[in-house]
Structure formats: C-alpha cells, structure tokens
Design an enzyme around this catalytic site. Structure first.
Site, PDB file in Angstrom:
ATOM      1  N   LYS A  96       0.847  -1.196   0.000  1.00 19.23           N
ATOM      2  CA  LYS A  96       0.000   0.000   0.000  1.00 19.23           C
ATOM      3  C   LYS A  96       0.881   1.243   0.000  1.00 19.23           C
ATOM      4  CE  LYS A  96      -4.040  -1.978   2.206  1.00 19.23           C
ATOM      5  NZ  LYS A  96      -3.618  -3.353   1.848  1.00 19.23           N
ATOM      6  N   ASP A 130      -1.809  -2.189  -4.015  1.00 23.64           N
ATOM      7  CA  ASP A 130      -3.200  -2.249  -3.551  1.00 23.64           C
ATOM      8  C   ASP A 130      -3.857  -0.883  -3.724  1.00 23.64           C
ATOM      9  OD1 ASP A 130      -2.956  -4.877  -2.671  1.00 23.64           O
ATOM     10  OD2 ASP A 130      -2.600  -4.330  -0.578  1.00 23.64           O
ATOM     11  N   ARG A 180      -5.404  -5.738 -11.057  1.00 20.72           N
ATOM     12  CA  ARG A 180      -6.219  -6.641 -10.228  1.00 20.72           C
ATOM     13  C   ARG A 180      -7.580  -5.966 -10.070  1.00 20.72           C
ATOM     14  NH1 ARG A 180      -4.620  -6.403  -4.390  1.00 20.72           N
ATOM     15  NH2 ARG A 180      -3.051  -7.986  -4.823  1.00 20.72           N
ATOM     16  N   GLY A 184     -13.915  -3.504  -3.921  1.00 22.77           N
ATOM     17  CA  GLY A 184     -13.596  -2.321  -3.114  1.00 22.77           C
ATOM     18  C   GLY A 184     -14.037  -2.519  -1.683  1.00 22.77           C
ATOM     19  N   ARG A 284     -11.670  -4.606   8.104  1.00 20.41           N
ATOM     20  CA  ARG A 284     -12.298  -4.619   6.776  1.00 20.41           C
ATOM     21  C   ARG A 284     -12.870  -6.002   6.465  1.00 20.41           C
ATOM     22  NH1 ARG A 284      -7.968  -1.078   5.559  1.00 20.41           N
ATOM     23  NH2 ARG A 284      -6.697  -2.695   4.610  1.00 20.41           N
ATOM     24  N   ARG A 285     -12.173  -7.052   6.939  1.00 17.73           N
ATOM     25  CA  ARG A 285     -12.686  -8.418   6.700  1.00 17.73           C
ATOM     26  C   ARG A 285     -13.960  -8.648   7.512  1.00 17.73           C
ATOM     27  NH1 ARG A 285      -8.958  -7.327   3.861  1.00 17.73           N
ATOM     28  NH2 ARG A 285     -10.747  -6.677   2.650  1.00 17.73           N
TER      29      ARG A 285
HETATM   30  P1  FDA Z   1     -18.752 -10.220  -1.735  1.00 14.53           P
HETATM   31  O1  FDA Z   1     -18.383  -9.256  -0.680  1.00 14.53           O
HETATM   32  O2  FDA Z   1     -20.028 -10.047  -2.451  1.00 14.53           O
HETATM   33  O3  FDA Z   1     -18.638 -11.661  -1.121  1.00 14.53           O
HETATM   34  C1  FDA Z   1     -19.013 -12.827  -1.834  1.00 14.53           C
HETATM   35  C2  FDA Z   1     -18.937 -14.011  -0.876  1.00 14.53           C
HETATM   36  O4  FDA Z   1     -17.572 -14.248  -0.522  1.00 14.53           O
HETATM   37  C3  FDA Z   1     -19.650 -13.767   0.451  1.00 14.53           C
HETATM   38  O5  FDA Z   1     -21.001 -14.112   0.370  1.00 14.53           O
HETATM   39  C4  FDA Z   1     -18.870 -14.659   1.396  1.00 14.53           C
HETATM   40  O6  FDA Z   1     -19.327 -15.974   1.295  1.00 14.53           O
HETATM   41  C5  FDA Z   1     -17.457 -14.586   0.848  1.00 14.53           C
HETATM   42  N1  FDA Z   1     -16.709 -13.517   1.551  1.00 14.53           N
HETATM   43  C6  FDA Z   1     -16.396 -12.291   1.100  1.00 14.53           C
HETATM   44  N2  FDA Z   1     -15.688 -11.602   2.018  1.00 14.53           N
HETATM   45  C7  FDA Z   1     -15.573 -12.413   3.074  1.00 14.53           C
HETATM   46  C8  FDA Z   1     -14.955 -12.291   4.351  1.00 14.53           C
HETATM   47  N3  FDA Z   1     -14.324 -11.185   4.723  1.00 14.53           N
HETATM   48  N4  FDA Z   1     -15.037 -13.344   5.206  1.00 14.53           N
HETATM   49  C9  FDA Z   1     -15.661 -14.477   4.858  1.00 14.53           C
HETATM   50  N5  FDA Z   1     -16.268 -14.658   3.658  1.00 14.53           N
HETATM   51  C10 FDA Z   1     -16.221 -13.650   2.788  1.00 14.53           C
HETATM   52  N6  FDA Z   1     -10.126  -4.120  -1.757  1.00 14.53           N
HETATM   53  C11 FDA Z   1      -9.659  -2.871  -1.948  1.00 14.53           C
HETATM   54  O7  FDA Z   1     -10.390  -1.903  -1.733  1.00 14.53           O
HETATM   55  N7  FDA Z   1      -8.362  -2.682  -2.355  1.00 14.53           N
HETATM   56  C12 FDA Z   1      -7.524  -3.715  -2.633  1.00 14.53           C
HETATM   57  O8  FDA Z   1      -6.375  -3.494  -3.018  1.00 14.53           O
HETATM   58  C13 FDA Z   1      -8.027  -5.036  -2.454  1.00 14.53           C
HETATM   59  N8  FDA Z   1      -7.244  -6.115  -2.702  1.00 14.53           N
HETATM   60  C14 FDA Z   1      -7.804  -7.379  -2.694  1.00 14.53           C
HETATM   61  C15 FDA Z   1      -7.058  -8.482  -3.079  1.00 14.53           C
HETATM   62  C16 FDA Z   1      -7.641  -9.728  -3.179  1.00 14.53           C
HETATM   63  C17 FDA Z   1      -6.827 -10.895  -3.632  1.00 14.53           C
HETATM   64  C18 FDA Z   1      -9.025  -9.886  -2.844  1.00 14.53           C
HETATM   65  C19 FDA Z   1      -9.710 -11.212  -2.984  1.00 14.53           C
HETATM   66  C20 FDA Z   1      -9.746  -8.803  -2.409  1.00 14.53           C
HETATM   67  C21 FDA Z   1      -9.153  -7.563  -2.308  1.00 14.53           C
HETATM   68  N9  FDA Z   1      -9.879  -6.468  -1.845  1.00 14.53           N
HETATM   69  C22 FDA Z   1      -9.349  -5.206  -2.014  1.00 14.53           C
HETATM   70  C23 FDA Z   1     -11.173  -6.662  -1.130  1.00 14.53           C
HETATM   71  C24 FDA Z   1     -12.352  -6.541  -2.071  1.00 14.53           C
HETATM   72  O9  FDA Z   1     -12.506  -5.221  -2.503  1.00 14.53           O
HETATM   73  C25 FDA Z   1     -13.656  -6.982  -1.360  1.00 14.53           C
HETATM   74  O10 FDA Z   1     -13.896  -6.174  -0.258  1.00 14.53           O
HETATM   75  C26 FDA Z   1     -13.641  -8.425  -0.884  1.00 14.53           C
HETATM   76  O11 FDA Z   1     -12.991  -9.255  -1.801  1.00 14.53           O
HETATM   77  C27 FDA Z   1     -15.074  -8.951  -0.709  1.00 14.53           C
HETATM   78  O12 FDA Z   1     -15.738  -8.901  -1.940  1.00 14.53           O
HETATM   79  P2  FDA Z   1     -16.078 -10.180  -2.847  1.00 14.53           P
HETATM   80  O13 FDA Z   1     -15.689  -9.854  -4.256  1.00 14.53           O
HETATM   81  O14 FDA Z   1     -15.448 -11.381  -2.312  1.00 14.53           O
HETATM   82  O15 FDA Z   1     -17.645 -10.247  -2.896  1.00 14.53           O
END
Ligand code: FDA
Length: 304
Positions: A96, A130, A180, A184, A284-285
């Site tokens: 970051k 990131d 990537r 968000g 955030r998670r």
């Molecule tokens: P969504 O939030 O709709 O989740 C889909 C499903 O995935 C959920 O129903 C659940 O089952 C599972 N899930 C998602 N998050 C979970 C969690 N925390 N715990 C358990 N289960 C979960 N963001 C950003 O702003 N800047 C960045 O640089 C990055 N970098 C990044 C790298 C990588 C490799 C990933 C996978 C994600 C990021 N992110 C990020 C985070 C991203 O923006 C987003 O907040 C999360 O990936 C959650 O979104 P999903 O696309 O998974 O979909």
C-alpha cells in the site's frame, strides 16, 4: 449500517491498541492473517504453493506516521523479495502506498516504490499496488503510471464500486498495465461510488470483460461465486485460455473454493497478509461479512 460502523472503527487507534493486545482477538485474527512475522507468511506461502496456489505477500501497514517508518517498510519489502527468491516460492508482493509515505511526500513514496520495483524486476518478479480509500485513488494510479514508465514489474488494483473505474481501466489498458480487479473494501460516498451492491457487481462484470479481452494478464479478485462464474463463462465464450488470467482470493476465505478452481485448471493466487499492524485489515474483513462479526463477538463473550 454495520459495515459503515466497522469501517469507522478501523480508523480508531485506541480500539486498535485494545484489539491487537488482546489474546482472544489476536487468535481470531489468525483466520485472516498468517502471523506477525515473515517466517509465518513464508510457511503459509509454502503450503499454498504445495497446493498449486500462487501467492501475493503483503506486509501489513498503512498511513505511516513518519519517513523512518516508510523507509522501514521499504526495507521489509526488499527483504521479502530476497526471501521469495531464496525459498523459490511462486509469490509476488502486494503493498500500500500510504505505508510507503504517500501522504508524507509523493517524491519519497515514488522513490521507495522504484527501489522495490527494481528489486522485484531483478528477480523477474512483480509488485502489485493495492488500492486504498478514494482520497488516494488518483495519486496511486498516477504514481504507478510514472513508475511503470521505467519498469513493467508493477501493476495496480481497480475497485468496481467507483464510478471512475471504467475510465481508469481504459487508460491503464492503453499503456499495457496489469490490473487486479476487486469490488472495493472502503467506505465511500454515493457521489463517487455505487451505493447498491447490484451495481457494484454489474460494474465488476463489465470491467472483467474489458480486462479479459485486452490480451494482458490480469487478476480477477473475488470470492463471489457469481462473479467467478461470469468470468469463466466469458472466457470460455471468447476463447480466452485458463492461463491468460488468474483468480485471486484472500488468505482464510473460501479455501475449499480456491482448491476447486485449481482442480478445474484455473490459476489461483492467495493474498497472504502478515505483520503486527493487522487491525485495519482485520476490521475490513469483519465489515465484509456480518457472520464474521457474529463469530468475533461470540468468541469474545465465550473467552470473557
Ligand atoms: P462479496 O463481498 O459479495 O462476497 C461474496 C462471498 O464471498 C460472500 O457471500 C462470502 O461468502 C465470501 N466472503 C467475502 N468476504 C468475506 C470475508 N471477509 N469473510 C468471509 N467470507 C467472505 N479491496 C480494496 O479496496 N483494495 C484492494 O487493493 C483489495 N485487494 C484485494 C485483493 C484480493 C486478492 C481480494 C480477494 C480482495 C481484495 N480487496 C481489495 C477486497 C475486495 O474489494 C472486497 O472487499 C472483498 O474481496 C469482498 O468482496 P467479494 O468480491 O469477495 O464479494
């Protein structure tokens, strides 16, 4: 509502001190964070590689207070690249810019990023920058473009919740930049970001299609089955091969699904964070999934 509160809390230093010094919360954070030391992250990376998953290592930290901290983070990243090479890991690095002093001095930050990218390039490796909250979006993209003029061993992250992202993707594709794509993770106002999840998802699909058609190798970062199914469908229909892009997921989330995609022949990279400064990442998670918060609260009471 809960997401907003948790993202507000992620900025609180007092809460950070309490959570990171509490034994119960520390052990809960281990679900998402490999550990506090580089050795912990290396062990997690080795296990992923053995399961045919690639890795991106992230030394946790953001918004450093002074130049000395930024320089220390830079040294840590140089050490990570040396260690990746020594251990022959299939791993790159995510970082970051606010950890490297973006808010202190853009010149300092750029020179530190250049140093890290040079080290990455010397090993034929790669740095992923990131994307943080919207006050940093423009500066992050512009800094990555400047560094990329000198070395292509750098790429950036684009968030589908921002209205500006489609234009950013088009501009970055024009210069051949690797991206990537994610949804968000920060709290953004409706003036600049889609407030409705359905629109964020629709934009994710639209941007994914632009990326896959570009002929450049990109990362599709999501745990969302529908986004992944849409990606696979689009790639299949357009003759885009499984090794022309990769999926990316976070350490500790949907590991079974990660493995399934690997078994189906897709490339999968796991984002492995480590370090002592894990509080904002952890929050955030929690904010992403109400069930995570419930799990956290239940365990706190049980321990109490
Ligand atoms: P969504 O939030 O709709 O989740 C889909 C499903 O995935 C959920 O129903 C659940 O089952 C599972 N899930 C998602 N998050 C979970 C969690 N925390 N715990 C358990 N289960 C979960 N963001 C950003 O702003 N800047 C960045 O640089 C990055 N970098 C990044 C790298 C990588 C490799 C990933 C996978 C994600 C990021 N992110 C990020 C985070 C991203 O923006 C987003 O907040 C999360 O990936 C959650 O979104 P999903 O696309 O998974 O979909």
């Amino acid at each position: 509502m809960m997401r907003t509160v948790l993202l507000e809390f992620s900025q609180s230093e007092r809460l950070a001190r309490w959570v990171t010094s509490n034994g119960v919360t520390r052990s809960m954070a281990r679900r998402f964070v490999a550990g506090e030391e580089l050795d912990d992250a290396i062990a997690a990376a080795r296990a992923c590689n053995q399961a045919r998953r690639m890795v991106s290592l992230d030394y946790l930290g953001e918004n450093v207070a002074g130049e000395a901290d930024a320089r220390r983070a830079c040294d840590a990243y140089l050490g990570i690249f040396d260690r990746i090479a020594e251990e022959q890991l299939d791993a790159n690095v995510s970082l970051k810019l606010t950890q490297l002093g973006l808010d202190l001095s853009e010149e300092l930050c750029q020179s530190l990023v250049e140093t890290i990218v040079e080290r990455a390039a010397s090993y034929g490796n790669f740095v992923r920058v990131d994307m943080e909250g919207s006050p940093h979006t423009h500066r992050t993209i512009e800094l990555v473009k400047r560094v990329r003029d000198r070395s292509t061993a750098i790429g950036v992250v684009i968030q589908s919740y921002l209205y500006r992202s489609e234009q950013d993707v088009k501009d970055l594709l024009r210069i051949g930049c690797r991206i990537r794509l994610c949804k968000g993770a920060y709290k953004e106002p409706p003036e600049i970001a889609f407030p409705r999840k359905a629109d964020v998802d629709a934009n994710f699909v639209k941007l994914m299609q632009l990326l896959l058609q570009s002929g450049i190798y990109h990362g599709i970062a999501t745990h969302d089955r529908r986004m992944i199914a849409a990606t696979i469908r689009f790639a299949t229909e357009h003759g885009i091969l499984k090794d022309q892009f990769e999926f990316q997921m976070l350490y500790g989330i949907r590991t079974d699904f990660q493995q399934k995609l690997v078994r189906d022949g897709y490339r999968m990279r796991v984002y492995i964070p480590y370090g002592r400064d894990w509080f904002p990442y952890f929050m955030r998670r929690l904010a992403e999934r109400p069930a995570n918060l419930m799990f956290f609260v239940r365990n706190l009471f049980r321990a109490g």
